[in-house]
Design a protein around this motif. Sequence first.
Motif, short mmCIF file in Angstrom:
data_model
loop_
_atom_site.label_atom_id
_atom_site.label_comp_id
_atom_site.label_asym_id
_atom_site.label_seq_id
_atom_site.Cartn_x
_atom_site.Cartn_y
_atom_site.Cartn_z
N ARG A 106 0.83 -1.20 0.00
CA ARG A 106 0.00 0.00 0.00
C ARG A 106 0.87 1.25 0.00
O ARG A 106 0.45 2.30 -0.49
CB ARG A 106 -0.89 -0.02 1.23
CG ARG A 106 -1.84 1.13 1.31
CD ARG A 106 -2.64 1.05 2.59
NE ARG A 106 -3.54 2.17 2.74
CZ ARG A 106 -4.31 2.37 3.79
NH1 ARG A 106 -4.27 1.51 4.78
NH2 ARG A 106 -5.10 3.40 3.85
N ASP A 107 2.07 1.15 0.57
CA ASP A 107 2.95 2.31 0.60
C ASP A 107 3.18 2.85 -0.81
O ASP A 107 3.11 4.04 -1.06
CB ASP A 107 4.28 1.93 1.25
CG ASP A 107 4.10 1.49 2.68
OD1 ASP A 107 3.01 1.74 3.23
OD2 ASP A 107 5.03 0.91 3.24
N ASN A 108 3.49 1.96 -1.71
CA ASN A 108 3.72 2.37 -3.08
C ASN A 108 2.40 2.50 -3.84
O ASN A 108 2.30 3.24 -4.80
CB ASN A 108 4.62 1.36 -3.79
CG ASN A 108 5.98 1.27 -3.14
OD1 ASN A 108 6.28 2.02 -2.21
ND2 ASN A 108 6.80 0.37 -3.60
N TYR A 109 1.48 1.74 -3.38
CA TYR A 109 0.16 1.73 -4.01
C TYR A 109 -0.49 3.11 -3.92
O TYR A 109 -0.89 3.70 -4.91
CB TYR A 109 -0.69 0.71 -3.27
CG TYR A 109 -1.94 0.28 -3.97
CD1 TYR A 109 -1.93 -0.78 -4.86
CD2 TYR A 109 -3.15 0.91 -3.71
CE1 TYR A 109 -3.09 -1.20 -5.49
CE2 TYR A 109 -4.31 0.49 -4.32
CZ TYR A 109 -4.28 -0.55 -5.21
OH TYR A 109 -5.43 -0.97 -5.81
N GLU A 110 -0.50 3.61 -2.75
CA GLU A 110 -1.18 4.88 -2.54
C GLU A 110 -0.41 6.05 -3.12
O GLU A 110 -0.98 7.04 -3.55
CB GLU A 110 -1.39 5.11 -1.05
CG GLU A 110 -2.49 4.26 -0.49
CD GLU A 110 -2.80 4.67 0.94
OE1 GLU A 110 -1.88 5.15 1.61
OE2 GLU A 110 -3.95 4.50 1.35
N ALA A 111 0.89 5.90 -3.09
CA ALA A 111 1.71 7.00 -3.59
C ALA A 111 1.56 7.16 -5.09
O ALA A 111 1.91 8.19 -5.64
CB ALA A 111 3.17 6.75 -3.24
N GLY A 112 1.06 6.12 -5.72
CA GLY A 112 0.88 6.21 -7.16
C GLY A 112 2.19 6.33 -7.88
O GLY A 112 2.30 6.99 -8.91
N LEU A 113 3.17 5.69 -7.34
CA LEU A 113 4.49 5.82 -7.93
C LEU A 113 4.88 4.53 -8.60
O LEU A 113 4.57 3.45 -8.17
CB LEU A 113 5.50 6.16 -6.86
CG LEU A 113 5.35 5.39 -5.56
CD1 LEU A 113 6.16 4.12 -5.60
CD2 LEU A 113 5.75 6.27 -4.42
N SER A 114 5.57 4.72 -9.65
CA SER A 114 6.15 3.57 -10.32
C SER A 114 7.62 3.84 -10.48
O SER A 114 8.10 4.25 -11.52
CB SER A 114 5.48 3.36 -11.66
OG SER A 114 6.05 2.26 -12.33
#
Length: 389
Positions: free
Chosen positions: A350-358
Amino acid sequence: MPQLSSGGGDDLGANDEMIAFKDEGEQEEKIQENAFTERDLADLKSSLVNESEINQSPSAAAVRRAQQQQGEQRGFAEKHREHLDGVSKHQDGGMYKTPTYPGYPFLMLPDPYLPNSSVSPSSNKVSVVQQSHGMHPLTSLLPYSNEHFSPSPPHLPTDMSQKTGVHRHQSQDLSGYYSLPPGGVGQITPSMGWQSQPVYPGLSPCGFRQPYSSNLSSATSYSRFPHSLMLGPSGMHPTGIPHPAIVPPTGKQDHDQYDRSMYVKPQEVKREKEPKKPVIKKPLNAFMLYMKEMRAKVIAECTLKESAAINQILGRRWHALTREEQAKYYELARKERQLHMQLYPTWSARDNYEAGLSGVAGEKSKADWGKKKRRKREKLQDSNTDNSL
DNA sequence: TCCCCTTTGAAGCCA
DNA sequence: TGGCTTCAAAGGGGA
């Protein structure tokens, strides 16, 4: 999609007898495959001119070409699978007892999770996995380092964390390998830093002979997986290598990240001092591990560069793999997740999920992420509308 | 420079 | 619980 069942694997085995057989067969197959590919590639290229337009993607030509090539290779793969199935009917055993899959060096690892797993230097089972981009595709399986995740403890200089050879106790379980106290990432010693390590002390780049390497193009130069888990008790602790899961917040993960951890340019030093939170990437799943390993090989064989086309080929090849072959990657992915979980117990997808980062953590606002979500949703709706027409 | 493409699998979210 | 969405890697290509 075949999944590695917890209790499965009754037919995923290989015994020593099978090793020799597959080892030799693999060489023959390699030769045959190369010849097959080269021959048909020429035919393919000429036939592409008349190929009908089916694929409407932007890279349709490349994808078509890739698909056609893949189709040819898939035929081989299916034959290969049939062959292996036939073999497996006569040979049964634990697949990890005697990993004999050239190109899957990780199977050469003395598996800490499995009893009786060992690697003999005299073994003729050669791991011939390609080492693209200067690192083994499965390097991510190496223990995760918190080098970029948390600052070095004050009692140790920063460069200490990048030094190697610091002995750490190794045992046959994860906790032993990583000496991870419950709780923590922050307690991982700086000596666990990752480093660029093309050649490991006491081991040649491969450690074992590499009978296939000469048959492969430079782009498919295979090397033994220098995984920490492969190292015996006397081996350098694996944790001297930076882990690809940790990515600088300023951009996508670089392939030379290991080198950067050792040879830090002044500019990078300045950048690292910035209090930006590094990104902890998701652990790679089985297919991603497979892709990392096979990408360069496909590129060399098919002379493709576009990742989209390459990934299509890899996707087909993935399906063409035998259960045994896929099981190895599932197992690797499982270990990867375990390591990730132990090193970053508080991390969540979710950490990367929410940040919308790739690849770029924290660089994108939630608004951007919302836009992206909207775009995807709209795109999906468009495609549905088109299909309904 | 940024995003898309393309694949599969894992994980998170939501009804 | 099932379905949907996002992210993980990769790099050429397009906007």
